[in-house]
Design a protein around this motif. Structure first.
Motif, PDB file in Angstrom:
ATOM      1  N   SER A  63      17.864 -10.062 -40.992  1.00 56.54           N
ATOM      2  CA  SER A  63      16.625  -9.676 -40.318  1.00 56.54           C
ATOM      3  C   SER A  63      16.173  -8.282 -40.757  1.00 56.54           C
ATOM      4  O   SER A  63      16.949  -7.332 -40.758  1.00 56.54           O
ATOM      5  N   GLY A  64      14.912  -8.174 -41.143  1.00 58.11           N
ATOM      6  CA  GLY A  64      14.320  -6.902 -41.494  1.00 58.11           C
ATOM      7  C   GLY A  64      14.603  -6.401 -42.898  1.00 58.11           C
ATOM      8  O   GLY A  64      14.089  -5.355 -43.292  1.00 58.11           O
ATOM      9  N   TYR A  65      15.408  -7.133 -43.668  1.00 59.69           N
ATOM     10  CA  TYR A  65      15.795  -6.660 -45.000  1.00 59.69           C
ATOM     11  C   TYR A  65      14.598  -6.564 -45.943  1.00 59.69           C
ATOM     12  O   TYR A  65      14.372  -5.533 -46.569  1.00 59.69           O
ATOM     13  N   LEU A  66      13.826  -7.634 -46.058  1.00 62.25           N
ATOM     14  CA  LEU A  66      12.676  -7.612 -46.959  1.00 62.25           C
ATOM     15  C   LEU A  66      11.591  -6.655 -46.475  1.00 62.25           C
ATOM     16  O   LEU A  66      10.939  -5.986 -47.292  1.00 62.25           O
ATOM     17  N   GLU A  67      11.414  -6.575 -45.172  1.00 60.62           N
ATOM     18  CA  GLU A  67      10.424  -5.660 -44.624  1.00 60.62           C
ATOM     19  C   GLU A  67      10.736  -4.220 -45.050  1.00 60.62           C
ATOM     20  O   GLU A  67       9.849  -3.479 -45.465  1.00 60.62           O
ATOM     21  N   HIS A  68      11.990  -3.860 -44.948  1.00 60.26           N
ATOM     22  CA  HIS A  68      12.406  -2.507 -45.311  1.00 60.26           C
ATOM     23  C   HIS A  68      12.389  -2.295 -46.828  1.00 60.26           C
ATOM     24  O   HIS A  68      11.842  -1.300 -47.310  1.00 60.26           O
ATOM     25  N   ALA A  69      12.973  -3.222 -47.572  1.00 53.37           N
ATOM     26  CA  ALA A  69      13.100  -3.052 -49.022  1.00 53.37           C
ATOM     27  C   ALA A  69      11.746  -2.983 -49.723  1.00 53.37           C
ATOM     28  O   ALA A  69      11.577  -2.214 -50.670  1.00 53.37           O
ATOM     29  N   PHE A  70      10.786  -3.769 -49.253  1.00 53.70           N
ATOM     30  CA  PHE A  70       9.498  -3.848 -49.942  1.00 53.70           C
ATOM     31  C   PHE A  70       8.336  -3.278 -49.122  1.00 53.70           C
ATOM     32  O   PHE A  70       7.179  -3.420 -49.513  1.00 53.70           O
ATOM     33  N   ASN A  71       8.665  -2.646 -47.985  1.00 53.92           N
ATOM     34  CA  ASN A  71       7.644  -2.025 -47.128  1.00 53.92           C
ATOM     35  C   ASN A  71       6.567  -3.043 -46.737  1.00 53.92           C
ATOM     36  O   ASN A  71       5.376  -2.835 -46.967  1.00 53.92           O
ATOM     37  N   LEU A  72       7.004  -4.151 -46.146  1.00 53.35           N
ATOM     38  CA  LEU A  72       6.116  -5.246 -45.782  1.00 53.35           C
ATOM     39  C   LEU A  72       6.052  -5.426 -44.263  1.00 53.35           C
ATOM     40  O   LEU A  72       6.980  -5.055 -43.547  1.00 53.35           O
ATOM     41  N   THR A  73       4.972  -6.044 -43.812  1.00 48.47           N
ATOM     42  CA  THR A  73       4.900  -6.464 -42.421  1.00 48.47           C
ATOM     43  C   THR A  73       5.758  -7.716 -42.257  1.00 48.47           C
ATOM     44  O   THR A  73       6.185  -8.326 -43.253  1.00 48.47           O
ATOM     45  N   GLU A  74       5.979  -8.137 -41.023  1.00 51.74           N
ATOM     46  CA  GLU A  74       6.759  -9.353 -40.788  1.00 51.74           C
ATOM     47  C   GLU A  74       6.105 -10.569 -41.435  1.00 51.74           C
ATOM     48  O   GLU A  74       6.791 -11.426 -41.994  1.00 51.74           O
ATOM     49  N   GLU A  75       4.780 -10.645 -41.359  1.00 49.62           N
ATOM     50  CA  GLU A  75       4.061 -11.788 -41.929  1.00 49.62           C
ATOM     51  C   GLU A  75       4.164 -11.800 -43.450  1.00 49.62           C
ATOM     52  O   GLU A  75       4.382 -12.846 -44.067  1.00 49.62           O
ATOM     53  N   GLU A  76       4.002 -10.638 -44.067  1.00 51.77           N
ATOM     54  CA  GLU A  76       4.109 -10.543 -45.529  1.00 51.77           C
ATOM     55  C   GLU A  76       5.528 -10.862 -45.983  1.00 51.77           C
ATOM     56  O   GLU A  76       5.730 -11.590 -46.967  1.00 51.77           O
ATOM     57  N   ALA A  77       6.515 -10.349 -45.259  1.00 56.39           N
ATOM     58  CA  ALA A  77       7.915 -10.607 -45.602  1.00 56.39           C
ATOM     59  C   ALA A  77       8.248 -12.092 -45.455  1.00 56.39           C
ATOM     60  O   ALA A  77       9.021 -12.634 -46.245  1.00 56.39           O
ATOM     61  N   ALA A  78       7.668 -12.763 -44.471  1.00 57.58           N
ATOM     62  CA  ALA A  78       7.916 -14.194 -44.281  1.00 57.58           C
ATOM     63  C   ALA A  78       7.418 -14.985 -45.487  1.00 57.58           C
ATOM     64  O   ALA A  78       8.080 -15.923 -45.944  1.00 57.58           O
TER      65      ALA A  78
END
Length: 88
Positions: A63-78
Motif C-alpha cells: 500500500s502506498g508504494y507507487l504513490e510515493h515512488a512516482f508521486n502519484l495520487t491514489e487514482e493515478e497509482a491504481a
C-alpha cells in the motif's frame, strides 16, 4: 586527485521495453528494464516524471508504494498498478 573506491563496476546486457499509454487521469511514458540484478524485479522509469523504482510483484501489493515512488495520487497509482500487474 584521490583514487576512487568502487564497490562494483560491471557491464550487463539488459532488455528494455518502452511503453506509453493514456490512463483516465494521466499519461504514462515508461521504460521497463529487465536485468539479472534486483532478484527478478524490474527497473521502472517514469520518463516524463523523472522518477524510477525497482519493482516486483510484492511491491505492487504494498500500500502506498507507487504513490510515493512516482508521486502519484491514489487514482493515478491504481492505473499504473493495473498495467504493471500485467507485465511484471
Amino acid at each position: 586527485m584521490p583514487e576512487r573506491f568502487f564497490l562494483y563496476d560491471e557491464t550487463e546486457s539488459t532488455k528494455t521495453r518502452y511503453i506509453s499509454f493514456m490512463g483516465e487521469h494521466q499519461r504514462f511514458d515508461l521504460a521497463l528494464i529487465q536485468t539479472d540484478r534486483y532478484f527478478g524485479k524490474r527497473l521502472v522509469l517514469d520518463i516524463q516524471g523523472s522518477r524510477f523504482a525497482i519493482i516486483g510483484q510484492d511491491d505492487l501489493e504494498e500500500s502506498g508504494y507507487l504513490e510515493h515512488a512516482f508521486n502519484l495520487t491514489e487514482e493515478e497509482a491504481a492505473e499504473l498498478r493495473d498495467f504493471l500487474c500485467e507485465v511484471i
